[in-house]
Every structure is written in C-alpha cells, then in structure tokens.
Design a protein around this motif. Structure first.
Motif, short mmCIF file in Angstrom:
data_model
loop_
_atom_site.label_atom_id
_atom_site.label_comp_id
_atom_site.label_asym_id
_atom_site.label_seq_id
_atom_site.Cartn_x
_atom_site.Cartn_y
_atom_site.Cartn_z
N GLU A 30 37.84 33.83 34.50
CA GLU A 30 39.10 33.13 34.20
C GLU A 30 39.05 32.43 32.85
O GLU A 30 40.04 32.43 32.11
N GLU A 31 37.90 31.88 32.49
CA GLU A 31 37.75 31.24 31.18
C GLU A 31 37.95 32.26 30.06
O GLU A 31 38.60 31.97 29.06
N ARG A 32 37.41 33.45 30.24
CA ARG A 32 37.47 34.46 29.18
C ARG A 32 38.86 35.09 29.07
O ARG A 32 39.35 35.33 27.97
N PHE A 33 39.47 35.38 30.21
CA PHE A 33 40.71 36.16 30.20
C PHE A 33 41.98 35.32 30.39
O PHE A 33 43.08 35.84 30.23
N GLY A 34 41.83 34.05 30.77
CA GLY A 34 42.99 33.20 30.95
C GLY A 34 43.80 33.54 32.19
O GLY A 34 44.97 33.15 32.31
N THR A 54 43.11 34.83 36.64
CA THR A 54 42.10 35.07 37.67
C THR A 54 41.84 36.56 37.81
O THR A 54 42.64 37.40 37.36
N PHE A 55 40.74 36.87 38.47
CA PHE A 55 40.41 38.26 38.77
C PHE A 55 41.53 38.89 39.59
O PHE A 55 41.97 40.01 39.32
N GLY A 56 42.04 38.16 40.58
CA GLY A 56 43.12 38.66 41.41
C GLY A 56 44.39 38.93 40.62
O GLY A 56 45.07 39.92 40.84
N GLU A 57 44.72 38.03 39.70
CA GLU A 57 45.91 38.22 38.87
C GLU A 57 45.76 39.44 37.98
O GLU A 57 46.70 40.22 37.81
N MET A 58 44.57 39.62 37.41
CA MET A 58 44.38 40.75 36.49
C MET A 58 44.35 42.09 37.22
O MET A 58 44.90 43.07 36.73
N THR A 59 43.73 42.10 38.39
CA THR A 59 43.54 43.38 39.08
C THR A 59 44.55 43.64 40.18
O THR A 59 44.64 44.76 40.69
N GLY A 60 45.30 42.59 40.58
CA GLY A 60 46.21 42.74 41.71
C GLY A 60 45.46 42.80 43.04
O GLY A 60 46.02 43.17 44.06
N HIS A 61 44.19 42.42 43.01
CA HIS A 61 43.34 42.48 44.20
C HIS A 61 42.79 41.08 44.45
O HIS A 61 41.82 40.67 43.83
N ASP A 62 43.41 40.38 45.34
CA ASP A 62 43.04 38.99 45.60
C ASP A 62 42.83 38.78 47.08
O ASP A 62 43.50 39.40 47.91
N HIS A 63 41.91 37.90 47.43
CA HIS A 63 41.67 37.56 48.84
C HIS A 63 41.99 36.12 49.05
O HIS A 63 41.78 35.27 48.28
#
Length: 96
Positions: free
Chosen positions: A81-85, A87-96
C-alpha cells in the motif's frame, strides 16, 4: 519482433545476489509513466509477486495459516500500500 534485453542485478543485505534479464520491449510496455525507470518496474513486479504469494499462502493454502504467516502478510501488504497508494484488494479486485 525480437527485443534487446535489460539486465538487472538484485542484491540483498546478506550479501547474496542474482541476475535477471528481461526483454526491454516488455519493460517499455509495462511503464505507466514516461519517467518510470526499468528498475522501478521490476521492483513493482517483485512486490506484486510477493504480495500474491503470501496472500495465497494465508488465504488459499491448505489448512489454517498461523500467526507468523499472517504477520508476514500484514507487513507485506503494508509495504504494498505504501508503494502503490492502494491496497492489494483494490489493485487486484481480490479482497478478503
């Protein structure tokens, strides 16, 4: 069309290193901004890969992930999140 390659040297704090060559055309294709360096692109890819792997181990592996794996995932996703601004879920559409 064959492309030239760009070679990267990866070094760690423990003194180990590795070398990797990637087609230059692919790096140019992945650049999101004109001033984004090839090293930044490879760094982005490395962090994305690490985040995917730890996410898979914690959420899609066999059995229950222990607290140690969950802590590693949390630290990795914080860096993501620090690097990409986002979350992983927001970027990939895969969130838990």
């Amino acid at each position: 069309m064959a492309s030239d390659e760009t070679t990267f040297t990866i070094e760690s704090d423990d003194g180990s290193s590795d070398e990797l060559s990637i087609p230059t055309d692919m790096l140019e294709l992945l650049a999101e901004e004109d001033d984004e360096s090839s090293a930044q692109i490879v760094g982005d890819l490395a962090l994305i890969s690490c985040a995917q792997r730890i996410h898979g181990a914690v959420h899609h592996g066999q059995g229950q992930a222990g607290p140690e794996l969950e802590a590693i995932e949390e630290a990795t996703l914080d860096r993501f999140e620090e690097r990409f601004g986002q979350t992983f879920g927001e970027m990939t559409g895969h969130d838990h």
